[in-house]
Design a protein around this motif. Structure first.
Motif, PDB file in Angstrom:
ATOM      1  N   MET A   1      36.548  30.940  84.159  1.00  0.00           N
ATOM      2  CA  MET A   1      37.156  31.412  85.401  1.00  0.00           C
ATOM      3  C   MET A   1      38.314  30.486  85.731  1.00  0.00           C
ATOM      4  SD  MET A   1      35.429  31.136  89.153  1.00  0.00           S
ATOM      5  CE  MET A   1      34.352  32.535  89.259  1.00  0.00           C
TER       6      MET A   1
ATOM      7  N   ILE B   1      41.430  33.952  91.767  1.00  0.00           N
ATOM      8  CA  ILE B   1      40.427  33.754  90.730  1.00  0.00           C
ATOM      9  C   ILE B   1      40.650  34.771  89.615  1.00  0.00           C
ATOM     10  CG2 ILE B   1      37.945  33.817  90.250  1.00  0.00           C
ATOM     11  CD1 ILE B   1      37.474  32.906  93.146  1.00  0.00           C
TER      12      ILE B   1
ATOM     13  N   ILE C   1      38.990  36.080  86.344  1.00  0.00           N
ATOM     14  CA  ILE C   1      37.711  36.047  85.622  1.00  0.00           C
ATOM     15  C   ILE C   1      37.923  36.595  84.216  1.00  0.00           C
ATOM     16  CG2 ILE C   1      35.336  36.911  85.592  1.00  0.00           C
ATOM     17  CD1 ILE C   1      35.720  37.157  88.741  1.00  0.00           C
TER      18      ILE C   1
ATOM     19  N   LYS D   1      29.567  35.698  81.844  1.00  0.00           N
ATOM     20  CA  LYS D   1      30.061  36.938  82.443  1.00  0.00           C
ATOM     21  C   LYS D   1      29.501  38.176  81.767  1.00  0.00           C
ATOM     22  CE  LYS D   1      33.731  39.179  81.462  1.00  0.00           C
ATOM     23  NZ  LYS D   1      35.046  39.681  81.136  1.00  0.00           N
TER      24      LYS D   1
END
Length: 369
Positions: free
Chosen positions: A291, A284, A286, A310
């Protein structure tokens, strides 16, 4: 003994108590279901010495008595009989005749006196919870118990009561699941570890209705669940449970909000490329408002991007996809919040009130990238 009851009542009762019949035992009597009609009720019991289940069924007692019958055979016979009244009659030498319409079975039973009764538990101050809530709490935590006996405590769940709060915790060394439930009343503090097997079987029996209640009684060695016409008695797992609070942290460098269904579906798709037994992480990445999820296996690769909100730093981290899927499947919220520190620190999925907390350890993915 002679009793008459409907197939549906008998089948339901047998199905409930069968969950406490051991698959392997050195005591043949434990492979039986006890039919006890010595009083004015028909009671079925099974007991594997760790877990015991007793339930009562409606029926007509023509002659009092009791008999222990091989559970597997009895269960199979009852299931395959016609949908009509069943008569069970025993003779002095424990021969048992089961009759339904034109079907007649003759079996050898065992004396009911030889059966291991459930331990007597003094029932004081029950904790009362709805069947729906208990069933949900088990569903939302049971997946992260350990499935081997290398550490017995990990095969159970912590039930901790403080005033009007029930906290249920499970862990397997890679993840922790915590659910907190507000109770209607205040209770004395209690802390016990209940075997996972007990909770799995109870979950299967519970109707799950909001209005229906479960009474839970605690002793030093046992826990008792009482609901409908059924009593479940289980031994507790001995020992001091892990200090969970030391593993939990409110610190984070990255916080993100994400649509749960979208996140779950994306990971689910990614696992199409992972063969069973393969330990391929989902990676993942970010970024500010997105994402990226990537998986790479011998079958192929998958990349997908989903929108997020985020706060904090960008982060590249890897997880066992199954652990994420297990947690996401049992969260009912549409939107979830993830708290992360760095690629080596656990990820926390929790709501604002911390009614649920799922901690998942990341995996090292250097070799997989």
């Amino acid at each position: 003994m002679k009793i008459i009851c409907t197939k549906s009542n008998l089948a339901k009762g047998v199905s409930i108590v069968s969950k406490a019949v051991p698959s392997k035992t050195t005591m043949p009597i434990l492979e039986c279901i006890l039919i006890d009609a010595t009083t004015n009720i028909i009671k079925l019991t099974a007991n594997d010495m760790e877990l015991g289940i007793e339930t009562t069924i409606e029926g007509n007692i023509v002659k009092n008595g009791m008999i222990a019958i091989d559970a597997r055979l009895f269960s199979d016979i009852v299931r395959k009989l016609p949908d009509n009244e069943i008569t069970i009659e025993t003779s002095d030498n424990y021969q048992t005749t089961i009759t339904c319409e034109k079907a007649v079975f003759n079996l050898s039973g065992k004396p009911g006196e030889d059966f291991s009764y459930l331990p007597y538990i003094e029932k004081n101050d029950p904790v009362i919870i709805s069947q729906f809530t208990l069933k949900e709490v088990i569903r939302q935590t049971i997946f992260s118990i350990a499935d081997n006996d290398s550490n017995k405590l990990m095969t159970g769940e912590l039930f901790e009561i403080n005033n009007d709060m029930l906290k249920v915790v499970s862990l397997d060394g890679h993840r922790i699941s915590i659910r907190k439930i507000e109770l209607k009343d205040t209770y004395e503090s209690k802390k016990v570890v209940v075997p996972g097997k007990t909770l799995i079987e109870i979950s299967k029996i519970l109707s799950g209705e909001t209005e229906a209640e479960v009474k839970i009684y605690f002793t030093n060695n046992h826990i008792v669940f009482e609901f409908d016409q059924t009593v479940v008695v289980s031994r507790l797992i001995e020992g001091e449970y892990f200090r969970i609070d030391q593993m939990l942290s409110n610190d984070y460098e990255t916080k993100l909000k994400i649509n749960k269904k979208e996140f779950l579906n994306c990971i689910d798709r990614a696992t199409l490329l992972v063969k069973e037994g393969d330990k391929k992480p989902i990676i993942i990445n970010i970024l500010d408002d997105a994402m990226e999820l990537k998986i790479k296996s011998s079958i192929g690769t998958m990349d997908e991007e989903i929108f997020i909100e985020k706060e904090g730093k960008d982060l590249l981290i890897g997880f066992n996809p199954k652990f994420l899927i297990d947690a996401l499947r049992v969260i009912d919220n549409e939107e979830i919040t993830l708290f992360l520190m760095n690629p080596k620190a656990p990820c926390f999925i929790k709501d604002e009130t911390e009614s649920y907390i799922y901690l998942i350890l990341p995996v090292n993915f250097n070799a997989a990238v």
